[in-house]
Write a protein that holds these residues in place. Structure first.
Motif, PDB file in Angstrom:
ATOM      1  N   LYS A  17      63.579 -54.141  25.949  1.00 43.59           N
ATOM      2  CA  LYS A  17      62.791 -55.354  25.658  1.00 43.59           C
ATOM      3  C   LYS A  17      63.433 -56.587  26.282  1.00 43.59           C
ATOM      4  O   LYS A  17      62.907 -57.679  26.176  1.00 43.59           O
ATOM      5  N   GLY A  18      64.611 -56.412  26.872  1.00 40.53           N
ATOM      6  CA  GLY A  18      65.287 -57.547  27.499  1.00 40.53           C
ATOM      7  C   GLY A  18      66.331 -58.223  26.629  1.00 40.53           C
ATOM      8  O   GLY A  18      66.886 -59.254  27.003  1.00 40.53           O
ATOM      9  N   TYR A  19      66.608 -57.657  25.457  1.00 37.75           N
ATOM     10  CA  TYR A  19      67.620 -58.243  24.575  1.00 37.75           C
ATOM     11  C   TYR A  19      69.002 -58.057  25.202  1.00 37.75           C
ATOM     12  O   TYR A  19      69.346 -56.972  25.655  1.00 37.75           O
ATOM     13  N   LYS A  20      69.784 -59.126  25.205  1.00 33.80           N
ATOM     14  CA  LYS A  20      71.165 -59.061  25.691  1.00 33.80           C
ATOM     15  C   LYS A  20      72.156 -59.473  24.602  1.00 33.80           C
ATOM     16  O   LYS A  20      73.214 -58.894  24.475  1.00 33.80           O
ATOM     17  N   ASN A  21      71.791 -60.478  23.817  1.00 29.03           N
ATOM     18  CA  ASN A  21      72.660 -60.996  22.758  1.00 29.03           C
ATOM     19  C   ASN A  21      71.921 -60.968  21.434  1.00 29.03           C
ATOM     20  O   ASN A  21      70.849 -61.566  21.312  1.00 29.03           O
ATOM     21  N   ILE A  22      72.503 -60.268  20.454  1.00 30.50           N
ATOM     22  CA  ILE A  22      71.848 -60.159  19.151  1.00 30.50           C
ATOM     23  C   ILE A  22      72.812 -60.535  18.036  1.00 30.50           C
ATOM     24  O   ILE A  22      74.027 -60.567  18.217  1.00 30.50           O
ATOM     25  N   LEU A  23      72.224 -60.798  16.886  1.00 32.33           N
ATOM     26  CA  LEU A  23      72.963 -60.981  15.645  1.00 32.33           C
ATOM     27  C   LEU A  23      72.576 -59.821  14.738  1.00 32.33           C
ATOM     28  O   LEU A  23      71.430 -59.352  14.785  1.00 32.33           O
ATOM     29  N   LEU A  24      73.501 -59.344  13.933  1.00 36.22           N
ATOM     30  CA  LEU A  24      73.185 -58.350  12.908  1.00 36.22           C
ATOM     31  C   LEU A  24      73.094 -59.097  11.587  1.00 36.22           C
ATOM     32  O   LEU A  24      73.824 -60.059  11.361  1.00 36.22           O
ATOM     33  N   TYR A  25      72.192 -58.659  10.711  1.00 35.86           N
ATOM     34  CA  TYR A  25      72.080 -59.287   9.392  1.00 35.86           C
ATOM     35  C   TYR A  25      72.383 -58.220   8.355  1.00 35.86           C
ATOM     36  O   TYR A  25      71.617 -57.291   8.172  1.00 35.86           O
ATOM     37  N   GLY A  26      73.521 -58.374   7.692  1.00 38.83           N
ATOM     38  CA  GLY A  26      73.992 -57.405   6.707  1.00 38.83           C
ATOM     39  C   GLY A  26      75.319 -56.838   7.171  1.00 38.83           C
ATOM     40  O   GLY A  26      75.377 -56.149   8.180  1.00 38.83           O
ATOM     41  N   ALA A  27      76.399 -57.152   6.449  1.00 36.00           N
ATOM     42  CA  ALA A  27      77.739 -56.747   6.873  1.00 36.00           C
ATOM     43  C   ALA A  27      78.230 -55.513   6.109  1.00 36.00           C
ATOM     44  O   ALA A  27      79.354 -55.458   5.657  1.00 36.00           O
ATOM     45  N   GLY A  28      77.358 -54.526   5.982  1.00 36.20           N
ATOM     46  CA  GLY A  28      77.721 -53.313   5.250  1.00 36.20           C
ATOM     47  C   GLY A  28      78.055 -52.156   6.173  1.00 36.20           C
ATOM     48  O   GLY A  28      78.399 -52.335   7.344  1.00 36.20           O
ATOM     49  N   GLU A  29      77.927 -50.950   5.621  1.00 37.72           N
ATOM     50  CA  GLU A  29      78.298 -49.736   6.350  1.00 37.72           C
ATOM     51  C   GLU A  29      77.438 -49.514   7.592  1.00 37.72           C
ATOM     52  O   GLU A  29      77.942 -49.055   8.622  1.00 37.72           O
ATOM     53  N   VAL A  30      76.163 -49.827   7.498  1.00 35.36           N
ATOM     54  CA  VAL A  30      75.276 -49.627   8.653  1.00 35.36           C
ATOM     55  C   VAL A  30      75.706 -50.530   9.803  1.00 35.36           C
ATOM     56  O   VAL A  30      75.810 -50.092  10.951  1.00 35.36           O
ATOM     57  N   ALA A  31      75.981 -51.786   9.489  1.00 34.33           N
ATOM     58  CA  ALA A  31      76.447 -52.720  10.526  1.00 34.33           C
ATOM     59  C   ALA A  31      77.751 -52.221  11.131  1.00 34.33           C
ATOM     60  O   ALA A  31      77.940 -52.263  12.351  1.00 34.33           O
ATOM     61  N   CYS A  73      74.045 -70.644   9.989  1.00 36.96           N
ATOM     62  CA  CYS A  73      74.709 -70.763  11.303  1.00 36.96           C
ATOM     63  C   CYS A  73      73.927 -70.095  12.428  1.00 36.96           C
ATOM     64  O   CYS A  73      74.364 -70.128  13.583  1.00 36.96           O
ATOM     65  N   ILE A  74      72.784 -69.497  12.127  1.00 31.46           N
ATOM     66  CA  ILE A  74      72.016 -68.748  13.136  1.00 31.46           C
ATOM     67  C   ILE A  74      71.759 -69.585  14.383  1.00 31.46           C
ATOM     68  O   ILE A  74      71.929 -69.114  15.505  1.00 31.46           O
ATOM     69  N   LYS A  75      71.363 -70.845  14.184  1.00 26.09           N
ATOM     70  CA  LYS A  75      70.995 -71.700  15.320  1.00 26.09           C
ATOM     71  C   LYS A  75      72.163 -72.010  16.252  1.00 26.09           C
ATOM     72  O   LYS A  75      71.964 -72.454  17.373  1.00 26.09           O
ATOM     73  N   GLU A  76      73.376 -71.774  15.781  1.00 25.18           N
ATOM     74  CA  GLU A  76      74.556 -72.051  16.599  1.00 25.18           C
ATOM     75  C   GLU A  76      74.785 -70.978  17.672  1.00 25.18           C
ATOM     76  O   GLU A  76      75.613 -71.164  18.556  1.00 25.18           O
ATOM     77  N   TYR A  77      74.063 -69.872  17.567  1.00 26.51           N
ATOM     78  CA  TYR A  77      74.251 -68.755  18.484  1.00 26.51           C
ATOM     79  C   TYR A  77      73.026 -68.581  19.380  1.00 26.51           C
ATOM     80  O   TYR A  77      71.911 -68.439  18.887  1.00 26.51           O
ATOM     81  N   LYS A  78      73.257 -68.577  20.671  1.00 25.79           N
ATOM     82  CA  LYS A  78      72.166 -68.343  21.633  1.00 25.79           C
ATOM     83  C   LYS A  78      71.942 -66.835  21.687  1.00 25.79           C
ATOM     84  O   LYS A  78      72.763 -66.092  22.242  1.00 25.79           O
ATOM     85  N   HIS A  79      70.850 -66.388  21.059  1.00 27.47           N
ATOM     86  CA  HIS A  79      70.620 -64.948  20.915  1.00 27.47           C
ATOM     87  C   HIS A  79      69.151 -64.619  21.145  1.00 27.47           C
ATOM     88  O   HIS A  79      68.292 -65.496  21.125  1.00 27.47           O
ATOM     89  N   ASP A  80      68.905 -63.330  21.356  1.00 30.14           N
ATOM     90  CA  ASP A  80      67.544 -62.861  21.625  1.00 30.14           C
ATOM     91  C   ASP A  80      66.832 -62.359  20.371  1.00 30.14           C
ATOM     92  O   ASP A  80      65.610 -62.270  20.357  1.00 30.14           O
ATOM     93  N   GLY A  81      67.588 -61.994  19.348  1.00 32.69           N
ATOM     94  CA  GLY A  81      66.970 -61.491  18.131  1.00 32.69           C
ATOM     95  C   GLY A  81      67.994 -61.121  17.081  1.00 32.69           C
ATOM     96  O   GLY A  81      69.202 -61.132  17.336  1.00 32.69           O
TER      97      GLY A  81
END
Length: 113
Positions: A17-31, A73-81
């Motif tokens: 889809k063209g994603y290069k930089n992402i954020l994960l939401y949830g700092a548990g075992e899956v992450a 802090c989401i807006k501080e990171y230039k991300h695709d999704g």
């Protein structure tokens, strides 16, 4: 192994889809699992910039070398999704992202995709 294959397929779909930089939401075992897989993938374009978590005791710490941040802090990171990596709180996270007017088309559900 099956989980690793599923994660690998999801990461490839994001890259397609063209994603290069992402954020994960949830700092548990899956992450943690996803971060471990991403770290082990060589020559792939997808990068995790940070991990979002609502637990204030986790914020400003790290998960496998990735900074844990608050949703403010989401807006501080230039991300695709944002990839939601929490099973139990997935719907809550969707609502929290809606509250901060995060674009729905940039939200990827790991468990419901």
């Amino acid at each position: 192994r099956l989980a690793e294959e599923n994660i690998g397929e999801l990461l490839e779909r994001l890259e397609n889809k063209g994603y290069k930089n992402i954020l994960l939401y949830g700092a548990g075992e899956v992450a943690e699992t996803i971060l471990g897989i991403i770290k082990g993938r060589k020559d792939k374009p997808l990068k995790v910039l940070a991990v979002i978590d609502d637990d204030e005791t986790r914020q400003d710490k790290e998960l496998l070398g990735f900074k844990i941040i608050s949703k403010d802090c989401i807006k501080e990171y230039k991300h695709d999704g944002i990839l939601i990596t929490s099973y139990g709180y997935e719907d809550d996270i969707i609502h929290k992202l809606e509250e901060v007017n995060y674009p729905e088309d940039k939200t990827v559900r790991f468990f419901s995709e």
